[in-house]
Design an enzyme around this catalytic site. Structure first.
Site, short mmCIF file in Angstrom:
data_model
loop_
_atom_site.label_atom_id
_atom_site.label_comp_id
_atom_site.label_asym_id
_atom_site.label_seq_id
_atom_site.Cartn_x
_atom_site.Cartn_y
_atom_site.Cartn_z
N ASN A 1 0.73 -1.09 0.09
CA ASN A 1 0.08 0.04 0.04
C ASN A 1 0.65 1.34 0.01
O ASN A 1 1.58 1.57 0.90
CB ASN A 1 -0.97 0.03 1.32
CG ASN A 1 -2.03 1.26 1.23
OD1 ASN A 1 -1.60 2.29 1.04
ND2 ASN A 1 -3.21 0.85 1.30
N ARG B 1 4.49 18.97 -0.40
CA ARG B 1 5.03 19.96 -1.51
C ARG B 1 4.58 19.82 -2.69
O ARG B 1 3.97 18.61 -3.11
CB ARG B 1 6.71 19.68 -1.38
CG ARG B 1 7.59 19.57 -0.17
CD ARG B 1 7.53 21.11 0.18
NE ARG B 1 8.62 21.32 1.48
CZ ARG B 1 8.08 21.27 2.93
NH1 ARG B 1 7.03 20.98 3.03
NH2 ARG B 1 8.97 21.42 3.81
N HIS C 1 -5.77 3.43 -1.25
CA HIS C 1 -6.99 3.90 -0.95
C HIS C 1 -7.27 5.33 -1.40
O HIS C 1 -6.98 6.03 -0.48
CB HIS C 1 -7.17 3.60 0.50
CG HIS C 1 -8.56 3.91 1.16
ND1 HIS C 1 -8.89 3.23 2.27
CD2 HIS C 1 -9.71 4.44 0.75
CE1 HIS C 1 -10.20 3.64 2.72
NE2 HIS C 1 -10.76 4.32 1.80
N GLU D 1 -9.03 0.28 -2.87
CA GLU D 1 -9.64 0.45 -1.44
C GLU D 1 -10.65 1.73 -1.35
O GLU D 1 -10.09 2.70 -1.64
CB GLU D 1 -8.77 0.09 -0.63
CG GLU D 1 -9.24 0.19 1.00
CD GLU D 1 -8.41 -0.15 1.86
OE1 GLU D 1 -8.75 0.13 3.30
OE2 GLU D 1 -7.03 -0.41 1.65
N THR E 1 -7.73 6.10 8.78
CA THR E 1 -7.58 4.91 8.27
C THR E 1 -8.75 3.68 8.40
O THR E 1 -9.44 4.15 9.25
CB THR E 1 -6.15 4.28 8.94
OG1 THR E 1 -5.85 3.10 8.10
CG2 THR E 1 -6.43 3.92 10.45
N HIS F 1 -3.67 -4.83 7.87
CA HIS F 1 -3.83 -3.75 8.96
C HIS F 1 -2.75 -3.91 9.96
O HIS F 1 -2.76 -5.08 10.77
CB HIS F 1 -4.93 -3.47 9.61
CG HIS F 1 -5.30 -1.94 9.50
ND1 HIS F 1 -5.71 -1.44 8.50
CD2 HIS F 1 -5.11 -1.02 10.52
CE1 HIS F 1 -6.08 0.09 8.76
NE2 HIS F 1 -5.79 0.15 9.97
N GLY G 1 0.85 -1.38 4.50
CA GLY G 1 1.07 0.13 4.11
C GLY G 1 2.04 0.75 5.41
O GLY G 1 3.16 0.84 5.09
#
Length: 249
Positions: free
Chosen positions: A10, A21, A46, A78, A108, A200, A223
């Site tokens: 992820n 930036r 996601h 997702e 999240t 997760h 992720g």
């Protein structure tokens, strides 16, 4: 003979850093390419309505990257099945879509679907995704009953929310209890002929115990833990580290 990886990286955190930036780095597609070249199964993103990390343009860039350079890898989108997200799925045609019950303001995903309440919305979204030949996965709490509900709805896969398990990184007794719930859910899903994904707060430290008891898990979307690891070891080496923890190398 090469082993097909379970690891889907992820890259939301990469996009979040880039968005600090008005510059094109770090490159979402560049780091996604590094991950896939190193052996990751694919990429998960996601996109949220406010584009606070992944942007719509990133989705199409990643889809093009995979089509052009990595045709045997997978893109997973997702998101909550609102009309805008479904339109994005229709246009990008990822290999897989994971429907999650997130409020747009959530930082999240932190819970699975309430199937008794959300059946109607899910049936509509799933029917659309299947028309587009996109594999459908539903985000589930670690609860065997959730897997059975997902199967009755016609999902092809579930992704088990492993956050409570990952949160017990300093509590072995708590981790054991949470692992029991995840494994029971995975076994219930397999009994319903569902593919089983997990995601997760998975790390190189807690993945081995999970796969020792549920080796049939086919995909792990990672992720935060992956990015934290990659800040120390680099994207390519973190792919190796996670794949080793999965018993693939």
């Amino acid at each position: 003979m090469s082993v097909v990886s379970r690891l889907s990286v992820n890259v939301n955190a990469v996009a979040m850093l880039r968005n600090r930036r008005d510059l094109p780095w770090p490159s979402v597609t560049g780091l996604a390419a590094i991950a896939m070249e190193a052996g990751a199964k694919g990429i998960t993103v996601h996109p949220r309505p406010d584009e606070r990390h992944i942007r719509r343009s990133d989705v199409f860039d990643l889809a093009e990257l995979i089509e052009d350079r990595f045709p045997h890898k997978e893109l997973c989108l997702e998101g909550y099945p609102a009309p805008d997200f479904l339109k994005l799925v229709e246009e990008a045609r990822p290999e897989q879509v994971l429907f999650v019950p997130d409020d747009p303001e959530q930082s999240t995903s932190d819970h699975g679907w309430n199937f008794a309440r959300d059946t109607g919305a899910l049936e509509t979204a799933m029917a659309a995704a299947k028309e587009w030949a996109v594999t459908v996965s539903l985000f589930c709490d670690p609860d065997p009953n959730a897997a059975e509900h997902a199967a009755r709805l016609g999902a092809e896969r579930i992704e088990i929310y492993t956050g409570p398990y990952g949160a017990c990184y300093d509590d072995p007794a708590g981790a054991a209890k949470e692992l029991d719930k995840v494994v029971a859910t995975a076994e219930a899903a397999r009994a319903c002929d569902l593919g089983v994904n997990a995601g997760h707060d998975l790390t190189v430290d807690n993945i081995p115990a999970l796969l020792a008891r549920a080796p049939f898990i086919r995909e792990m979307s990672i992720g935060h833990g992956f990015t934290a690891d990659a800040l120390i070891h680099g994207f390519a080496e973190s792919v190796n580290r996670f794949r080793k923890s999965m018993g693939e190398l």
